[in-house]
Design an enzyme around this catalytic site. Structure first.
Site, PDB file in Angstrom:
ATOM      1  N   ASP A 438       0.850  -1.188   0.000  1.00 27.19           N
ATOM      2  CA  ASP A 438       0.000   0.000   0.000  1.00 27.19           C
ATOM      3  C   ASP A 438       0.888   1.241   0.000  1.00 27.19           C
ATOM      4  OD1 ASP A 438      -2.833   1.143   0.407  1.00 27.19           O
ATOM      5  OD2 ASP A 438      -1.645   2.147   1.971  1.00 27.19           O
ATOM      6  N   ASN A 446      -2.486  12.824  -3.584  1.00 26.58           N
ATOM      7  CA  ASN A 446      -3.425  13.316  -4.602  1.00 26.58           C
ATOM      8  C   ASN A 446      -3.903  14.716  -4.275  1.00 26.58           C
ATOM      9  OD1 ASN A 446      -3.534  11.323  -6.559  1.00 26.58           O
ATOM     10  ND2 ASN A 446      -5.025  10.097  -5.438  1.00 26.58           N
ATOM     11  N   ASP A 455      -1.621   9.550 -10.750  1.00 27.29           N
ATOM     12  CA  ASP A 455      -1.521   8.476 -11.743  1.00 27.29           C
ATOM     13  C   ASP A 455      -0.071   8.207 -12.106  1.00 27.29           C
ATOM     14  OD1 ASP A 455      -4.237   8.246 -11.747  1.00 27.29           O
ATOM     15  OD2 ASP A 455      -4.571   9.365 -13.611  1.00 27.29           O
ATOM     16  N   GLU A 482      -4.608   2.258  -4.557  1.00 26.14           N
ATOM     17  CA  GLU A 482      -3.166   2.406  -4.389  1.00 26.14           C
ATOM     18  C   GLU A 482      -2.539   1.154  -3.804  1.00 26.14           C
ATOM     19  OE1 GLU A 482      -5.065   4.044  -0.610  1.00 26.14           O
ATOM     20  OE2 GLU A 482      -5.493   3.967  -2.755  1.00 26.14           O
TER      21      GLU A 482
END
Length: 572
Positions: A438, A446, A455, A482
C-alpha cells in the site's frame, strides 16, 4: 376357254388350268372361289363327253393351287412360287390325260401339257414381276410421302414433275398431284423465285450438284425459317439433261439450338473474361480442358504450363520447379508431386501462400462425370485483415488481463493466479508467499499534487514492481486503488521478506517527492504472508486475508516498513 380347241369328241384344250392355278396360288381361297365357280359354269355350258374330267381338273387344280398358296404364303413371290404354279398345271393335265385317255395322240397331249406349263410359267412370271414393281413403287411412294423432308423432281424448265406430300402441304396443297406443272414463280415472291430458278439452271447447265446449301426464308408472319437443300441434275440413258432432283430439310430448330449454344458460349466466355476469379476445368484424367486468363495470371511463375491439354502433374512440377509456393520445398520427391496432383479430385477448399506475398484460395468441386472445377480467388487482403484481427484479439486479451494505468496484471488475473497457485502448493506441499503493498499517505499525495500526478506515481510504483519481480512464475498485480500485490510460488517466508525489502529500497532510491509525508518521499507499507508446511490456511482467501492483516500491522507501526503474518499464521 373362249378360244378353246376341240381335240376329240366333247374334249377341249384350253388354258383354264393356267387361269385357275395362278388365281389360287397368287390370289388365295377367295380368288379361286370366284374364278373356279365361273370356270366350272362355263365348262358346263360347253357340255360334251369331256365335261366330267373337265370339272374334275377344275376342282383338282383349284385345290392344289390353294394348297401351294398356303404353303408358300409367308415367302416372297419368287421363282419357287412360279415353278410350283406351273408344276401344278402340268401335273393335273398329265393325270387327267392318263386317267381318261382323251385328248388325241400322245404327241398332241404332250404338246398341250407343255403349252399349259409354259403358259403358266409366263403368267406367274408376269404377275411376280408386276407385284415386285408394285411393291417397290408403294415403298418409294410411302417413303416420299411419309418422310419428314421435302422431296421433288423438276423438268429442265424447273416445273414440278413429282413432289411428296410434305412439299404440297407446305405450299397449301392437299395432294402431291396438285404440285405437278407448277414452278417456284407460282409459289414464292418473284425475286426469291428468280433466285431459285437461276440456281437450278446453273446446276443443270454445269452438271455440278448443289450439296447441303443453307438458305434462310422469311415467311409472311415475319418468322425466319432455315432450309438445307441438295439438288442434283438428272440425265436420261443417252446422257441428255432431263431435269433435276432435290431434297430440302427444315433446319430451323437446329439453327435455333446452334444459335442458343453460340449465345450461351459467348455469355460464358464473357462471364469468364469479366469475373475477378480464376476458373479452370480439368477432365477426369487430369488434363486441363479450359481456363480463363485470370486463372493463368494468378500463377505468374507457372502460368505458362497452365494451357489446355496440360496434365495436372506437369502443372504441379512447374510450381515446384519455379518455387512459386513458399510452403513447398523445391526438393520434394516425385511421389509428393503425384500425391499433390491426385488431390485435384477431392472436393475441398485450400489456401496457399505465394512467393510474392499473395494468398490464393482454391475451391475444388467435382462434377458428376468425374471432371473437376477449380475456382481461384486472391484472398491476400482477407488474410491481412485476418492477421490484424488476430493481433487485435491478442491485444484485447492483454487488455482484459492488464491494468490499463500501470501496465501490470489486474485484479482479475491476481484472483485467478492466487487460486491456481494455492491449489498447486497444497497438492505439492511447496511454499507460497504473497505481498500486499500500500502507498503511504496516497490520498494526501493526490490532494497535494492532483490526480494526474497521482496516476504518474502509480505508474512509477508499477515500474518498480516489474523491476524486482523477475521470475516468470511470479506475478505483480494491481490489487485495487493504491494497493498492489505480488504472488511468489515456491518462495518461503525469508525469500518473501527479502523481496519486500528489495522493493522498499528501490522505492527509496526512486525518491518520488511527497511533501505531505514525514519522509518527504513516497514510501510503502508491505504485508507478507506465507503458506508453508506448518501453515493452516484453508483457502487462498485466508492467505490474502493474512497478508492484508500484516499490511495493517505495518501501517500501525508507522508505515514505510514490512510486517509478516507468518508467525501468527503458524501459531494459529
Amino acid at each position: 376357254m373362249v378360244l378353246s380347241i376341240e381335240i376329240d369328241s366333247g374334249y377341249y384344250a384350253d388354258l383354264r388350268s393356267t387361269l385357275l392355278a395362278v388365281s389360287a396360288v397368287y390370289g388365295g381361297p377367295l380368288a379361286i372361289l370366284v374364278t373356279g365357280t365361273l370356270t366350272a359354269i362355263y365348262r358346263i355350258s360347253m357340255g360334251g363327253a369331256g365335261l366330267q374330267p373337265g370339272l374334275i381338273s377344275i376342282v383338282v387344280v383349284s385345290l392344289l393351287g390353294t394348297s401351294v398358296h398356303f404353303l408358300l404364303r409367308r415367302q416372297p413371290l419368287n421363282l419357287k412360287r412360279i415353278v410350283a404354279t406351273a408344276a401344278t398345271v402340268a401335273s393335273v393335265s398329265l393325270a387327267i390325260s392318263l386317267v381318261y385317255g382323251a385328248g388325241g395322240s400322245p404327241i398332241t397331249t404332250a404338246g398341250f401339257i407343255v403349252t399349259g406349263f409354259a403358259a403358266t410359267l409366263v403368267a406367274a412370271s408376269v404377275i411376280t414381276y408386276f407385284h415386285a414393281f408394285t411393291v417397290e413403287r408403294d415403298i418409294l411412294r410411302a417413303a416420299l410421302t411419309q418422310a419428314p423432308d421435302f422431296y421433288y423432281v423438276k423438268d429442265h424448265k424447273s416445273r414440278f414433275l413429282v413432289a411428296n406430300l410434305n412439299v404440297a402441304r407446305d405450299h397449301g396443297r392437299t395432294k402431291s398431284s396438285e404440285m405437278v406443272g407448277l414452278t417456284d414463280f407460282d409459289l414464292y415472291p418473284r425475286d426469291m423465285a428468280q433466285a431459285f430458278f437461276d440456281r437450278e439452271h446453273e446446276i443443270m447447265s454445269t452438271g455440278i450438284p448443289m450439296v447441303d446449301f443453307e438458305e434462310p426464308f422469311v415467311i409472311q408472319d415475319g418468322r425466319e425459317r432455315w432450309f438445307l437443300t441438295s439438288k442434283v441434275p438428272l440425265r436420261d440413258r443417252r446422257g441428255e439433261l432431263i431435269g433435276l432432283a432435290g431434297v430440302t430439310r427444315d433446319i430451323t430448330e437446329k439453327k435455333r439450338l446452334i444459335q442458343e449454344a453460340v449465345d450461351s458460349k459467348n455469355v460464358l466466355l464473357q462471364a469468364m473474361a469479366e469475373m475477378s476469379d480464376g476458373l479452370a476445368m480439368f477432365s477426369p484424367d487430369g488434363k486441363l480442358v479450359f481456363c480463363n486468363d485470370q486463372y493463368r495470371a494468378a500463377f505468374p511463375r507457372s502460368g505458362y504450363a497452365r494451357q489446355p491439354g496440360a496434365h495436372i502433374s506437369d502443372i504441379v512440377r512447374a510450381v515446384v520447379r519455379n518455387a512459386e509456393r513458399i510452403d513447398v520445398n523445391p526438393d520434394v520427391s516425385e511421389e509428393w508431386i503425384q500425391a499433390s496432383a491426385a488431390q485435384l479430385f477431392l472436393t475441398r477448399d485450400t489456401e496457399i501462400p505465394l512467393f510474392d506475398g499473395r494468398w490464393l484460395s482454391l475451391r475444388t468441386r467435382l462434377a458428376s462425370d468425374g471432371s473437376a472445377l477449380v475456382v481461384v480467388s486472391d484472398i491476400t487482403s482477407m488474410k491481412h485483415s485476418e492477421e490484424q484481427l488476430k493481433q487485435l484479439a491478442q491485444k484485447m486479451t492483454g487488455l482484459a488481463y492488464t491494468d490499463a494505468l500501470t501496465g501490470i496484471a489486474n485484479r482479475r488475473v491476481f484472483d485467478e493466479v492466487i487460486l491456481t497457485e494455492f491449489a498447486r502448493a497444497r497438492r505439492g506441499g511447496s511454499p507460497l508467499s504473497m505481498l500486499l503493498i500500500d502507498i503511504d499517505h496516497f490520498k494526501s499525495y493526490n490532494d497535494s499534487y492532483g490526480h494526474l500526478e497521482g496516476d504518474k506515481c502509480l505508474k512509477a510504483i508499477g515500474d518498480v514492481l516489474r523491476s524486482v519481480v523477475v521470475r516468470t512464475s511470479d506475478l505483480a498485480a494491481r490489487f485495487g486503488g493504491e494497493e498492489f500485490a505480488i504472488v511468489l510460488p515456491g518462495t518461503d517466508g525469508d525469500g518473501a521478506l527479502a523481496l519486500a525489502e528489495l522493493l522498499r529500497s528501490a522505492l527509496h532510491r526512486l525518491a518520488i517527492p511527497h511533501r505531505a509525508s514525514s519522509k518527504s518521499i513516497v514510501t510503502t507499507s508491505i504485508g507478507v504472508a506465507t503458506m508453508s508446511d506448518g501453515s493452516v490456511f484453508a483457502s487462498a482467501a485466508e492467505l490474502v486475508e493474512a497478508a492484508d492483516q500484516a499490511l495493517y500491522d505495518a501501517k500501525t507501526k508507522g508505515r514505510d516498513c514490512i510486517a509478516t503474518a507468518g508467525d501468527r499464521a503458524t501459531a494459529a
